[in-house]
Design a protein around this motif. Structure first.
Motif, mmCIF file in Angstrom:
data_model
loop_
_atom_site.group_PDB
_atom_site.id
_atom_site.type_symbol
_atom_site.label_atom_id
_atom_site.label_comp_id
_atom_site.label_asym_id
_atom_site.label_seq_id
_atom_site.Cartn_x
_atom_site.Cartn_y
_atom_site.Cartn_z
ATOM 1 N N PHE A 61 44.857 30.784 47.002
ATOM 2 C CA PHE A 61 44.227 31.646 47.998
ATOM 3 C C PHE A 61 42.798 31.167 48.212
ATOM 4 C CE2 PHE A 61 47.298 34.321 45.704
ATOM 5 C CZ PHE A 61 48.110 34.704 46.758
ATOM 6 N N ARG A 62 42.347 31.206 49.442
ATOM 7 C CA ARG A 62 40.984 30.787 49.770
ATOM 8 C C ARG A 62 40.136 32.035 49.994
ATOM 9 N NH1 ARG A 62 38.786 26.222 49.986
ATOM 10 N NH2 ARG A 62 37.064 25.694 51.338
ATOM 11 N N VAL A 63 39.085 32.172 49.173
ATOM 12 C CA VAL A 63 38.205 33.322 49.243
ATOM 13 C C VAL A 63 36.762 32.832 49.267
ATOM 14 C CG1 VAL A 63 37.491 35.451 48.104
ATOM 15 C CG2 VAL A 63 39.837 34.687 47.893
ATOM 16 N N LEU A 64 36.039 33.185 50.296
ATOM 17 C CA LEU A 64 34.622 32.819 50.441
ATOM 18 C C LEU A 64 34.400 31.318 50.268
ATOM 19 C CD1 LEU A 64 32.859 35.716 48.496
ATOM 20 C CD2 LEU A 64 33.228 35.518 50.951
ATOM 21 N N LEU A 79 50.130 39.431 45.605
ATOM 22 C CA LEU A 79 48.837 39.214 46.277
ATOM 23 C C LEU A 79 49.044 38.710 47.704
ATOM 24 C CD1 LEU A 79 46.782 37.614 43.374
ATOM 25 C CD2 LEU A 79 46.357 39.831 44.451
ATOM 26 N N GLN A 80 50.083 37.924 47.908
ATOM 27 C CA GLN A 80 50.386 37.406 49.243
ATOM 28 C C GLN A 80 50.739 38.542 50.205
ATOM 29 O OE1 GLN A 80 50.324 33.956 49.844
ATOM 30 N NE2 GLN A 80 50.495 34.460 51.991
ATOM 31 N N ALA A 81 51.325 39.610 49.675
ATOM 32 C CA ALA A 81 51.748 40.731 50.505
ATOM 33 C C ALA A 81 50.573 41.611 50.937
ATOM 34 C CB ALA A 81 52.766 41.577 49.756
ATOM 35 N N LEU A 82 49.417 41.462 50.284
ATOM 36 C CA LEU A 82 48.262 42.291 50.619
ATOM 37 C C LEU A 82 47.557 41.795 51.873
ATOM 38 C CD1 LEU A 82 46.622 42.646 47.095
ATOM 39 C CD2 LEU A 82 47.926 44.384 48.321
ATOM 40 N N SER A 83 46.757 42.683 52.450
ATOM 41 C CA SER A 83 45.909 42.246 53.569
ATOM 42 C C SER A 83 44.805 41.339 53.018
ATOM 43 C CB SER A 83 45.300 43.455 54.280
ATOM 44 O OG SER A 83 44.408 44.125 53.408
ATOM 45 N N GLU A 84 44.234 40.546 53.896
ATOM 46 C CA GLU A 84 43.284 39.521 53.448
ATOM 47 C C GLU A 84 42.036 40.116 52.802
ATOM 48 O OE1 GLU A 84 40.888 35.767 55.373
ATOM 49 O OE2 GLU A 84 42.770 36.411 56.286
ATOM 50 N N ASP A 85 41.508 41.206 53.339
ATOM 51 C CA ASP A 85 40.287 41.782 52.773
ATOM 52 C C ASP A 85 40.550 42.419 51.406
ATOM 53 O OD1 ASP A 85 41.785 43.762 54.047
ATOM 54 O OD2 ASP A 85 40.035 45.047 54.357
ATOM 55 N N ARG A 86 41.689 43.068 51.252
ATOM 56 C CA ARG A 86 42.015 43.668 49.950
ATOM 57 C C ARG A 86 42.329 42.590 48.906
ATOM 58 N NH1 ARG A 86 42.613 49.250 49.942
ATOM 59 N NH2 ARG A 86 42.442 50.127 52.026
ATOM 60 N N ARG A 87 43.000 41.533 49.332
ATOM 61 C CA ARG A 87 43.273 40.406 48.433
ATOM 62 C C ARG A 87 41.957 39.777 47.974
ATOM 63 N NH1 ARG A 87 45.433 36.234 51.621
ATOM 64 N NH2 ARG A 87 47.093 37.699 52.092
ATOM 65 N N ALA A 88 41.010 39.639 48.895
ATOM 66 C CA ALA A 88 39.714 39.044 48.562
ATOM 67 C C ALA A 88 38.996 39.876 47.503
ATOM 68 C CB ALA A 88 38.856 38.914 49.815
ATOM 69 N N ILE A 89 39.049 41.194 47.635
ATOM 70 C CA ILE A 89 38.381 42.060 46.659
ATOM 71 C C ILE A 89 38.990 41.883 45.275
ATOM 72 C CG2 ILE A 89 38.023 44.474 45.996
ATOM 73 C CD1 ILE A 89 37.623 45.064 49.002
ATOM 74 N N ALA A 105 28.012 42.665 48.624
ATOM 75 C CA ALA A 105 27.019 41.836 49.316
ATOM 76 C C ALA A 105 27.698 40.689 50.058
ATOM 77 C CB ALA A 105 26.006 41.297 48.313
ATOM 78 N N CYS A 106 28.720 40.094 49.454
ATOM 79 C CA CYS A 106 29.421 38.973 50.092
ATOM 80 C C CYS A 106 30.261 39.419 51.279
ATOM 81 C CB CYS A 106 30.315 38.267 49.079
ATOM 82 S SG CYS A 106 29.424 37.406 47.795
ATOM 83 N N LEU A 107 30.901 40.579 51.158
ATOM 84 C CA LEU A 107 31.804 41.052 52.208
ATOM 85 C C LEU A 107 31.151 42.061 53.152
ATOM 86 C CD1 LEU A 107 35.070 41.527 50.091
ATOM 87 C CD2 LEU A 107 34.377 39.558 51.461
ATOM 88 N N VAL A 114 33.965 49.038 47.990
ATOM 89 C CA VAL A 114 34.630 47.973 47.229
ATOM 90 C C VAL A 114 35.408 48.577 46.071
ATOM 91 C CG1 VAL A 114 34.239 45.944 45.772
ATOM 92 C CG2 VAL A 114 32.944 46.223 47.888
ATOM 93 N N SER A 115 34.787 49.509 45.361
ATOM 94 C CA SER A 115 35.444 50.150 44.223
ATOM 95 C C SER A 115 36.692 50.911 44.667
ATOM 96 C CB SER A 115 34.464 51.100 43.535
ATOM 97 O OG SER A 115 35.088 51.788 42.498
ATOM 98 N N TYR A 116 36.575 51.668 45.750
ATOM 99 C CA TYR A 116 37.709 52.442 46.263
ATOM 100 C C TYR A 116 38.850 51.519 46.690
ATOM 101 C CZ TYR A 116 40.545 55.357 49.287
ATOM 102 O OH TYR A 116 41.600 55.996 49.870
ATOM 103 N N ARG A 117 38.523 50.483 47.453
ATOM 104 C CA ARG A 117 39.572 49.566 47.923
ATOM 105 C C ARG A 117 40.233 48.834 46.762
ATOM 106 N NH1 ARG A 117 37.128 46.838 53.457
ATOM 107 N NH2 ARG A 117 37.033 48.775 54.624
ATOM 108 N N ARG A 118 39.447 48.456 45.748
ATOM 109 C CA ARG A 118 40.032 47.778 44.593
ATOM 110 C C ARG A 118 40.998 48.708 43.860
ATOM 111 N NH1 ARG A 118 35.915 47.012 41.338
ATOM 112 N NH2 ARG A 118 36.561 48.755 40.066
ATOM 113 N N ASP A 119 40.601 49.962 43.672
ATOM 114 C CA ASP A 119 41.470 50.919 42.979
ATOM 115 C C ASP A 119 42.764 51.157 43.745
ATOM 116 O OD1 ASP A 119 39.588 51.109 40.991
ATOM 117 O OD2 ASP A 119 38.734 53.002 41.736
#
Length: 140
Positions: A61-64, A79-89, A105-107, A114-119
């Protein structure tokens, strides 16, 4: 007293200059002797010492601008099934050991988002992997 300080300053400068010169020589010597593993692998005389089997079940996966490889088949598929922003987190948090503030800061997100989306993403991953495991059991 002033003469003593001047001599000490001169001594310190010569020590630093000599140390820098020695360091440059060491770096130059290393560059001359260094070679890349790709160059060695291409040489037929050394091929028997290097056996690099391509890993076919690796997800990359390519992230940043960085490549993150996941060698677990099930996790990679999840991870492939996730959306790109959630996978990046998830990748930034668990594979690149970044904090929520750094990820935000990066996104361009706030830390709490970030915490909510990761959970929530971890819950999605858990459900996906459980469903995958149940499907594996049924196939047997």
């Amino acid at each position: 007293m002033l003469e003593c300080q001047e001599r000490f300053d001169s001594f310190c400068k010569s020590v630093l200059r000599n140390h820098a010169r020695n360091y440059d020589q060491v770096v130059r010597r290393r560059r001359q002797r260094e070679c890349f593993s790709e160059d060695i692998c291409e040489d037929t005389r050394f091929q028997r010492f290097f056996s690099v089997a391509p890993c076919q079940d690796t997800y990359v996966f390519r992230v940043l601008g960085m490549d993150v490889s996941v060698e677990d088949v099930f996790l990679g598929a999840a991870l492939q099934a996730l959306s790109e922003d959630r996978r990046a987190i998830v990748l930034l948090s668990y594979f690149l050991d970044m904090t929520d503030s750094e990820i935000g800061a990066c996104l361009h997100l706030i830390r709490r988002t970030v915490s909510y989306r990761r959970d929530t993403t971890l819950k999605q991953l858990k459900k996906y992997l459980e469903d995958l495991a149940d499907e594996e059991k049924r196939e047997r």
